[in-house]
Write a protein that holds these residues in place. Sequence first.
Motif, PDB file in Angstrom:
ATOM      1  N   ALA A 384     -17.937  -5.520  -1.461  1.00  0.00           N
ATOM      2  CA  ALA A 384     -17.854  -4.827  -2.571  1.00  0.00           C
ATOM      3  C   ALA A 384     -17.459  -5.814  -3.731  1.00  0.00           C
ATOM      4  CB  ALA A 384     -16.781  -3.740  -2.570  1.00  0.00           C
ATOM      5  N   ALA A 385     -16.481  -6.950  -3.531  1.00  0.00           N
ATOM      6  CA  ALA A 385     -16.086  -7.937  -4.573  1.00  0.00           C
ATOM      7  C   ALA A 385     -17.393  -8.701  -4.886  1.00  0.00           C
ATOM      8  CB  ALA A 385     -15.051  -8.691  -3.630  1.00  0.00           C
ATOM      9  N   PRO A 408     -16.845 -19.888  -4.673  1.00  0.00           N
ATOM     10  CA  PRO A 408     -15.495 -19.714  -4.584  1.00  0.00           C
ATOM     11  C   PRO A 408     -15.021 -18.863  -4.030  1.00  0.00           C
ATOM     12  CG  PRO A 408     -16.270 -20.504  -6.706  1.00  0.00           C
ATOM     13  CD  PRO A 408     -17.300 -20.065  -5.889  1.00  0.00           C
ATOM     14  N   TYR A 409     -15.181 -17.538  -4.233  1.00  0.00           N
ATOM     15  CA  TYR A 409     -14.656 -16.516  -3.617  1.00  0.00           C
ATOM     16  C   TYR A 409     -14.713 -16.467  -2.107  1.00  0.00           C
ATOM     17  CZ  TYR A 409     -14.041 -11.680  -2.055  1.00  0.00           C
ATOM     18  OH  TYR A 409     -13.751 -10.601  -1.400  1.00  0.00           O
ATOM     19  N   LEU A 410     -16.037 -16.639  -1.439  1.00  0.00           N
ATOM     20  CA  LEU A 410     -16.070 -17.019  -0.280  1.00  0.00           C
ATOM     21  C   LEU A 410     -15.737 -17.849   0.474  1.00  0.00           C
ATOM     22  CD1 LEU A 410     -20.127 -16.291  -0.372  1.00  0.00           C
ATOM     23  CD2 LEU A 410     -18.347 -14.703   0.238  1.00  0.00           C
ATOM     24  N   PHE A 411     -15.156 -19.047  -0.233  1.00  0.00           N
ATOM     25  CA  PHE A 411     -14.242 -20.058   0.166  1.00  0.00           C
ATOM     26  C   PHE A 411     -13.233 -19.698   0.446  1.00  0.00           C
ATOM     27  CE2 PHE A 411     -11.471 -23.660  -0.638  1.00  0.00           C
ATOM     28  CZ  PHE A 411     -11.803 -24.619   0.502  1.00  0.00           C
ATOM     29  N   VAL A 412     -12.374 -19.212  -0.691  1.00  0.00           N
ATOM     30  CA  VAL A 412     -10.951 -18.348  -0.514  1.00  0.00           C
ATOM     31  C   VAL A 412     -11.023 -17.415   0.775  1.00  0.00           C
ATOM     32  CG1 VAL A 412      -9.353 -16.759  -1.696  1.00  0.00           C
ATOM     33  CG2 VAL A 412     -10.434 -18.700  -2.750  1.00  0.00           C
ATOM     34  N   ASP A 424     -13.816 -17.685  10.962  1.00  0.00           N
ATOM     35  CA  ASP A 424     -14.881 -17.125  10.949  1.00  0.00           C
ATOM     36  C   ASP A 424     -15.718 -17.982   9.964  1.00  0.00           C
ATOM     37  OD1 ASP A 424     -17.190 -15.402  11.091  1.00  0.00           O
ATOM     38  OD2 ASP A 424     -16.057 -13.661  10.157  1.00  0.00           O
ATOM     39  N   PRO A 425     -16.359 -18.762  10.416  1.00  0.00           N
ATOM     40  CA  PRO A 425     -17.215 -19.820   9.692  1.00  0.00           C
ATOM     41  C   PRO A 425     -18.507 -19.202   9.289  1.00  0.00           C
ATOM     42  CG  PRO A 425     -16.642 -20.775  11.500  1.00  0.00           C
ATOM     43  CD  PRO A 425     -16.108 -19.494  11.931  1.00  0.00           C
ATOM     44  N   ARG A 430     -22.724 -14.560   5.978  1.00  0.00           N
ATOM     45  CA  ARG A 430     -22.919 -13.011   6.161  1.00  0.00           C
ATOM     46  C   ARG A 430     -22.887 -12.143   5.152  1.00  0.00           C
ATOM     47  NH1 ARG A 430     -19.706 -12.702  10.146  1.00  0.00           N
ATOM     48  NH2 ARG A 430     -17.922 -12.012   9.389  1.00  0.00           N
ATOM     49  N   LEU A 431     -21.834 -12.655   4.216  1.00  0.00           N
ATOM     50  CA  LEU A 431     -21.599 -11.726   3.144  1.00  0.00           C
ATOM     51  C   LEU A 431     -22.792 -11.854   1.946  1.00  0.00           C
ATOM     52  CD1 LEU A 431     -17.613 -12.078   2.423  1.00  0.00           C
ATOM     53  CD2 LEU A 431     -18.993 -10.068   3.185  1.00  0.00           C
ATOM     54  N   LEU A 432     -23.050 -13.327   2.040  1.00  0.00           N
ATOM     55  CA  LEU A 432     -24.239 -13.455   0.983  1.00  0.00           C
ATOM     56  C   LEU A 432     -25.584 -12.969   1.465  1.00  0.00           C
ATOM     57  CD1 LEU A 432     -25.068 -15.214  -1.479  1.00  0.00           C
ATOM     58  CD2 LEU A 432     -25.421 -17.117  -0.106  1.00  0.00           C
ATOM     59  N   TYR A 433     -26.009 -13.212   2.615  1.00  0.00           N
ATOM     60  CA  TYR A 433     -27.190 -12.639   3.197  1.00  0.00           C
ATOM     61  C   TYR A 433     -26.980 -10.831   3.024  1.00  0.00           C
ATOM     62  CZ  TYR A 433     -28.265 -16.811   5.291  1.00  0.00           C
ATOM     63  OH  TYR A 433     -28.689 -18.100   5.803  1.00  0.00           O
ATOM     64  N   ASP A 434     -25.966 -10.280   3.056  1.00  0.00           N
ATOM     65  CA  ASP A 434     -25.767  -8.760   3.108  1.00  0.00           C
ATOM     66  C   ASP A 434     -26.026  -8.626   1.740  1.00  0.00           C
ATOM     67  OD1 ASP A 434     -25.258  -8.483   5.595  1.00  0.00           O
ATOM     68  OD2 ASP A 434     -22.964  -8.119   5.469  1.00  0.00           O
ATOM     69  N   TYR A 435     -25.772  -9.305   0.599  1.00  0.00           N
ATOM     70  CA  TYR A 435     -25.962  -9.039  -0.595  1.00  0.00           C
ATOM     71  C   TYR A 435     -27.432  -9.169  -0.967  1.00  0.00           C
ATOM     72  CZ  TYR A 435     -26.599  -9.735  -5.646  1.00  0.00           C
ATOM     73  OH  TYR A 435     -26.986  -9.624  -7.141  1.00  0.00           O
TER      74      TYR A 435
END
Length: 1010
Positions: A384-385, A408-412, A424-425, A430-435
């Motif tokens: 959601a972020a 930067p958010y994914l890095f944090v 969890d490398p 995974r989050l970028l692909y889901d978007y």
Amino acid sequence: MASSSNAANSGKDDLCTRWTQLPDDQLTPELIHQCLDPIADDLWVTAACVERLLEDPDVQRSLIETGLKRTEAALHRSRAIFESGDEDEDEEQERTRLDTQEQRRRNALASHFKDEPADAQLCRLRALLFHRLDILSTYVQICQEALPAQENDPEEDAEWEDDPWGDSSIPSGSQAKASLPLSLPDFLSIGLLDLACLLASSECYAAVGVLMRRHGVYLWPYRLAILESIPEQAQASDYRDLLPKVDASERREEVYSATPWRPEGDWTEDGAVQATLDAVDVAPLLDAPCDTVHPQSHPSPLDEATLVQWYQTRIQNIITASGVLDSALALVQHAASQGVQGLDEIAEDLQLLSRLVYDVPHPDDSAEHAEWTLDWWKSLPPAAAVNAFLQHATRDNVAKLIQRVVNPYLFVLEAREERRGHPDPELPKRLLYDYILQASLDIVAGVFEASKPTLPPSQRLLRDDEDMARLALACLYGSESLNEWPIMSQIFECLPAWNITEDEDVAEEADTTLTSLAAYLVPSTTQPRVTPADLYIFFRPLPLTALSRALDFLDVHLESGEIFARWSVPAPLRWFLQSRDNISEQRAWATRMAHRAGGSEERLQSQEDWEWLLEDMTKLSGSGEGGLKGAFCLLRREEIHRIFLNGLLSSGQFDIARNMLHSHKKLLKLSPAAVEEISLSVSQEFYDNASSGNFHFGDMKLAYECLDVPRSSERTIREKEFIEATSRLCAYNLLSRPGIPITPIEIRLSKDRLSLVSRVLSSNAEAYKHVQIILELVHKLGFRDDVVAEVKALAMLTDTALNADDFDRAYETSEMMVKKVQDLRAACSSDDSKVQQASEVCWVSCFQLGRHPEFEDTEKRTIMLGRAMELAPAETLGDVLSAWHRLEADDLAQRREKRRRDTSVGDGPRKKVASQTFVASTLASRLQQLHMPDLHMPTSPLAHSDAAALAGKAFNSVAANLPFGGRGRSLFSQSGDRSRSSSRFEGAEASAQATRVLQKGLGWLLGDES
């Protein structure tokens, strides 16, 4: 003595009156001494000094000092009594332990105050004056330090106001807010804590600092309440000196060092003295300023955890109340600079939330800012972020937003998981692909354009070529879009190209994979729609060779999709997978394509456009390079041409159809039978959809003209005649329901089309007069070679003329009907069903006309009855004979009456003999068919008696079938029609008379002359 005392009192009263009448703004130190020094009453003078609060600090100080001077005598007396309580210490050693030295002092002082209440009041006022003196000194220092006086000459300032070289910089925020929000009297009349909170809320940070430094002993326990009074939108840099700090060595709050105005307080300010004053029942003259707020006190330094918690609460309050993230972030940074640890995570959240607010584009009228709180941000799941960061992204800026905000958010997130011991490398990917899988195609195109394999790896958003292929396949085949084919093609152009040599086994494996994918895409109850995320799971395990083959199919499908969209029949990309082995689906879409192209708003007009459509449809039915099949690969070319011709004719382009069928190019290669079949089908479709039956305009005109495309044949002629008949029927204004005209589809679906002719005759009074027009209508309704239908139509005409009392026209029509029946009987055997149906209709119609009582032409009536006897079946012959005999009897009676009136002889007897001869011959022939006795036998009484018996027997056999009434209802009359003549015979009288007439008639015909 008394006079001197009175004089002194009078002088005191004058001075007191003068003092009370002096305005505050006129007081000066000299005037104060002039008025108050002569007054001997210390209590009155001190109270007068305490009562007044002045605007001028110097005059106020002089007033306070005067009051303090007048309290010194009471101070010495009270202090001596307090300290004298130690003299009897040896004598009091045996007292109880509770009766301490301090208590004895308080008791002695309390006793003194009870005896001398004036001293008690003076001591109380002295403490108040010292407190006021300290506040006054603080006020003066604030004015000197926090509010530096502007000593510039006003005239000089006015002269150099517009000097461009002058230092005319705008004052800083702290300087602009440095003016005190209250005057000196107000400053002196409120409690210290209220004063500090008021100054803090007014952002007078320097004034609060002076107040804390000079009165820290009292204010420091309430330091947090004072800080919380500072507005949330204020910058932490402006009040950084007031914020708590951490002692690095002890890991707790650093103690604030205060420098009060008087290192040691006055005796009257001592706690024991104040307690004694409060215990004495002496009402104070003036109350000391007190605080209205009573916050929680923190007299001891806070530990680091509590301090961190306070900073977190303050940050949340700043975001909740003001939404100014810069202020919250500045507060965190300041806390970190002061050694406060444990705010790293909240600092990260603030930075990310700040980027969401300030670095991400938002609509001007967006109401999202109501949700921008720290608690809301912490409650957001990672997916959601990411969606919040890219909610308003466009194709042009999505790549920049991902690089500047999302990465930067994914890095944090990844760093936090590592700190928690759960690395969890794959989380960022995974989050970028889901978007990407749930984003619109426009956004996906922007991401893929920033991930082209031709870009340097460091600049690519997506660096894995195989993942790019999987994502593209999932997004494109999972999309429901019907109008974004250019964007889809642009996504495809960004994909990598692999030079892979495929053998038959690899191609077969890839085809099997796509077949499985097509089955996977079929909706079910458990999975009504396959999303791109579901498809990505399907594509994820595919090897490189299968991905390459899938991209080849994707290329073909994209081209087919663009062709579909060009002709206004777009289909989602997944349709090409689902229909690759479904001939019914391909045929349905080809039909839709041929019809929609010609039926769209911008209908194809030129033959070149139609040829282009035919070319595209033919192209889709073939196979491309590598055996890649088109969208209509299961349809033969002939079927494509049939579907195309159907669509062409449905659009009304008949001239183009004829040109394409008969031109030398032979663009449409179809047999004449196929063209005729398609034309008839399209014509019937036009016919069924027509709202009006007039074939000169609208769909009915198209239905008629469509039949000119094929070569003329029996089927097309009949269909055209039926359209003409429909147009004529609608012209007669037939109604299907009251007030609603009949529609062509109702005419086609009518089970008995002759009933439509009957409705025309019943609804149009003059229609029966146009016999040939009605017969032509019958022919065009599909009864051209049907003699039975013609006979029925003529019977309808006869019946209608009969109802209109037009007996001559009814007779003429009956003669036409008899002629057709005679011709039919001559051409066919008597056992033929058509002969029987036509004869039945004809004899009944002739019988009705012949027995009609209002038909005055006896000869024609007799002929009609003779026709009826000629065609009627044997079992109804008695009915006809009975009618004929009645006609004969009536005619004889009329002739006798006429003979009596006219003695001359005319042609009547001859006509009668002729008609009797016609009927007798007809009856003789019919009786021979009934195997009756020989009519030429010599007559005898026995024969006469036998004849009478035979006549009675014949009557008994047919009496039940004889319609003894008048005209009554016609056999072909419509429902609701009423006869205009009534029966001449009714009830038993009619039956008896009919019996007598029939017996006599049959007897005469059989030889009985009685």
